[in-house]
Design a protein around this motif. Sequence first.
Motif, PDB file in Angstrom:
ATOM      1  N   PRO A  41       0.969  -1.125  -0.006  1.00 19.62           N
ATOM      2  CA  PRO A  41       0.115   0.244  -0.018  1.00 19.62           C
ATOM      3  C   PRO A  41       0.826   1.170  -0.042  1.00 19.62           C
ATOM      4  CG  PRO A  41      -0.779  -1.644   1.619  1.00 19.62           C
ATOM      5  CD  PRO A  41       0.474  -2.290   0.870  1.00 19.62           C
ATOM      6  N   GLY A  42       2.010   1.216   0.499  1.00 23.64           N
ATOM      7  CA  GLY A  42       2.965   2.166   0.492  1.00 23.64           C
ATOM      8  C   GLY A  42       3.922   2.433  -0.482  1.00 23.64           C
ATOM      9  N   GLY A  43       3.836   1.631  -1.489  1.00 25.75           N
ATOM     10  CA  GLY A  43       4.516   1.554  -2.912  1.00 25.75           C
ATOM     11  C   GLY A  43       5.441   0.563  -2.927  1.00 25.75           C
ATOM     12  N   PRO A  44       6.433   0.455  -3.789  1.00 25.73           N
ATOM     13  CA  PRO A  44       7.232  -0.603  -3.978  1.00 25.73           C
ATOM     14  C   PRO A  44       8.107  -0.832  -2.729  1.00 25.73           C
ATOM     15  CG  PRO A  44       7.453   0.897  -5.948  1.00 25.73           C
ATOM     16  CD  PRO A  44       6.499   1.605  -4.706  1.00 25.73           C
ATOM     17  N   TRP A  45       8.612  -2.059  -2.565  1.00 27.21           N
ATOM     18  CA  TRP A  45       9.145  -2.442  -1.353  1.00 27.21           C
ATOM     19  C   TRP A  45      10.746  -1.908  -1.363  1.00 27.21           C
ATOM     20  CZ3 TRP A  45       8.600  -7.668   1.395  1.00 27.21           C
ATOM     21  CH2 TRP A  45       7.054  -7.762   2.067  1.00 27.21           C
ATOM     22  N   CYS A  46      11.251  -2.126  -2.549  1.00 30.00           N
ATOM     23  CA  CYS A  46      12.655  -1.962  -2.700  1.00 30.00           C
ATOM     24  C   CYS A  46      13.628  -2.779  -2.015  1.00 30.00           C
ATOM     25  CB  CYS A  46      12.928  -0.463  -2.497  1.00 30.00           C
ATOM     26  SG  CYS A  46      12.125   1.094  -3.727  1.00 30.00           S
ATOM     27  N   ASP A  47      14.707  -2.471  -1.645  1.00 26.13           N
ATOM     28  CA  ASP A  47      15.701  -3.445  -1.209  1.00 26.13           C
ATOM     29  C   ASP A  47      15.435  -3.416   0.589  1.00 26.13           C
ATOM     30  OD1 ASP A  47      16.896  -1.006  -0.816  1.00 26.13           O
ATOM     31  OD2 ASP A  47      18.990  -1.966  -1.131  1.00 26.13           O
TER      32      ASP A  47
END
Length: 217
Positions: A41-47
């Motif tokens: 919900p907050g956007g892409p997880w990334c690393d």
Amino acid sequence: AKLAHLIEGHLNHVAHQIKPEVAVEPGSMGAREQANIEIGPGGPWCDIPSHTALSLAKMKLTVAADHIGSLYKLLQPPLPLFGLMVLARTSLEASAKAHWLLDPSISVRDRGARELGDRLVSAREQRDALHLLRPGQVDSAEVTTVETEAAALGVAPEPQPRMTTLAGDVPSNHASNKGHGKDHYEDMCAFAHNANKRRWRHGSGRRRSARTRWIST
């Protein structure tokens, strides 16, 4: 002398494996997870979730190595009676927590849930400890931070299994019987607390070995 030699070899191996910074090798599971395409919900997880899990595991392995190193220094006559088992048990517990976080069979989402669960437990323990030291004062800021991160990622923090199960699984992989890992851990706990305070448990009516074993009370 043989035990000291084994521990020294283990410490050298751990020192070689644990680097000052958390870094992943190209093509490794860690590298693949850090390149994940998960979206919450907050956007892409990334690393960030994967890196946090690796950082937590590194910290726990450092704790385990420190306790084993302390145990190594105590292997000089006269040997302490209880101290060795206390250090060994703490090292096992920290290693088991790292093993739980680094389990190669789980997905990146599950690993994210586990690192959040680990941090949430620590945050709640800090909050409760402060409340005991200063009655009436409650600081839930870190708890709120972890819960907010979990909501942004779209995962529920996974609670850590009971330590008897978690720590018991590690030695079970090296025992002749899968159930012996928990037995060994319970024995370590009993001895570490006070070997003179024990109660005997006998198999009776349940599907378990009739072998007697003792645990702390």
